[in-house]
Design a protein around this motif. Structure first.
Motif, PDB file in Angstrom:
ATOM      1  N   UNK A  79      12.164 -25.763 -17.979  1.00 50.17           N
ATOM      2  CA  UNK A  79      12.931 -25.671 -18.907  1.00 50.17           C
ATOM      3  C   UNK A  79      12.108 -26.963 -20.011  1.00 50.17           C
ATOM      4  N   UNK A  80      11.397 -27.778 -19.800  1.00 51.51           N
ATOM      5  CA  UNK A  80      10.708 -28.360 -21.319  1.00 51.51           C
ATOM      6  C   UNK A  80       9.828 -27.735 -21.382  1.00 51.51           C
ATOM      7  N   UNK A  81       9.102 -26.852 -21.230  1.00 45.69           N
ATOM      8  CA  UNK A  81       7.442 -25.551 -21.539  1.00 45.69           C
ATOM      9  C   UNK A  81       8.307 -25.428 -22.761  1.00 45.69           C
ATOM     10  N   UNK A  82       7.158 -24.583 -23.596  1.00 42.10           N
ATOM     11  CA  UNK A  82       7.947 -23.578 -24.194  1.00 42.10           C
ATOM     12  C   UNK A  82       7.596 -22.360 -22.974  1.00 42.10           C
ATOM     13  N   UNK A  83       8.106 -20.598 -23.745  1.00 45.18           N
ATOM     14  CA  UNK A  83       7.864 -19.793 -22.992  1.00 45.18           C
ATOM     15  C   UNK A  83       6.522 -19.590 -22.951  1.00 45.18           C
ATOM     16  N   UNK A  84       5.550 -18.747 -21.806  1.00 48.75           N
ATOM     17  CA  UNK A  84       4.573 -18.615 -21.296  1.00 48.75           C
ATOM     18  C   UNK A  84       4.474 -17.044 -21.975  1.00 48.75           C
ATOM     19  N   UNK A  85       3.882 -17.614 -23.540  1.00 47.71           N
ATOM     20  CA  UNK A  85       3.077 -15.975 -24.089  1.00 47.71           C
ATOM     21  C   UNK A  85       2.236 -15.934 -23.930  1.00 47.71           C
ATOM     22  N   UNK A  86       0.905 -16.153 -23.569  1.00 46.95           N
ATOM     23  CA  UNK A  86      -0.292 -15.954 -22.979  1.00 46.95           C
ATOM     24  C   UNK A  86      -0.451 -14.646 -21.980  1.00 46.95           C
ATOM     25  N   UNK A  87       0.596 -15.233 -20.778  1.00 52.59           N
ATOM     26  CA  UNK A  87       0.679 -14.822 -19.307  1.00 52.59           C
ATOM     27  C   UNK A  87      -0.497 -14.574 -18.797  1.00 52.59           C
ATOM     28  N   UNK A  88      -1.364 -14.854 -18.715  1.00 55.66           N
ATOM     29  CA  UNK A  88      -2.990 -15.402 -18.680  1.00 55.66           C
ATOM     30  C   UNK A  88      -3.952 -15.057 -18.960  1.00 55.66           C
ATOM     31  N   UNK A  89      -3.546 -14.144 -20.427  1.00 54.97           N
ATOM     32  CA  UNK A  89      -4.826 -12.946 -20.837  1.00 54.97           C
ATOM     33  C   UNK A  89      -5.419 -13.908 -21.824  1.00 54.97           C
ATOM     34  N   UNK A  90      -6.483 -14.386 -21.174  1.00 50.34           N
ATOM     35  CA  UNK A  90      -6.990 -15.628 -22.598  1.00 50.34           C
ATOM     36  C   UNK A  90      -8.382 -14.757 -23.329  1.00 50.34           C
ATOM     37  N   UNK A  91      -7.925 -13.543 -22.972  1.00 53.07           N
ATOM     38  CA  UNK A  91      -8.883 -12.479 -23.993  1.00 53.07           C
ATOM     39  C   UNK A  91      -8.288 -12.851 -25.526  1.00 53.07           C
ATOM     40  N   UNK A  92      -9.178 -13.242 -26.555  1.00 54.80           N
ATOM     41  CA  UNK A  92      -8.875 -12.919 -27.664  1.00 54.80           C
ATOM     42  C   UNK A  92      -9.914 -12.057 -28.617  1.00 54.80           C
ATOM     43  N   UNK A  93      -9.357 -10.830 -29.246  1.00 54.92           N
ATOM     44  CA  UNK A  93     -10.104  -9.826 -29.944  1.00 54.92           C
ATOM     45  C   UNK A  93     -10.169 -10.878 -31.356  1.00 54.92           C
ATOM     46  N   UNK A  94      -9.755 -11.586 -32.494  1.00 52.88           N
ATOM     47  CA  UNK A  94      -9.266 -12.189 -33.503  1.00 52.88           C
ATOM     48  C   UNK A  94      -9.779 -13.857 -33.532  1.00 52.88           C
TER      49      UNK A  94
END
Length: 77
Positions: free
Chosen positions: A23-38
């Motif tokens: 509970x000391x971490x923020x939510x895992x938004x990336x979920x191991x998806x490290x590809x960015x389009x912008x």
């Protein structure tokens, strides 16, 4: 070694990382998806420490922020 009265020094294993409660971490938004389009769409951070000096008696920390699109370091401290 016995005849010269020498003893080997065995270092104890150190724990690799600090245990942190979930509970000391923020939510895992990336979920191991490290590809960015912008540019500036996804940033990641890493914190590590570096030992220096005689016998590694000093320690300093390095924190870096990286843009996943350009793969450039945005900031470091």
């Amino acid at each position: 070694m016995r005849s010269m009265n020498l003893k080997s020094i065995i270092r104890r294993k150190t724990k690799g990382c600090t245990i942190v409660r979930e509970n000391e971490f923020e939510e895992n938004i990336l979920n191991r998806d490290f590809k960015a389009d912008n540019i500036n769409e996804k940033w990641v951070i890493d914190i590590t420490y570096l030992k220096y000096g005689e016998n590694d008696e000093h320690k300093t920390y390095l924190s870096a922020v990286k843009d996943l699109y350009t793969r450039e370091i945005i900031s470091w401290v």
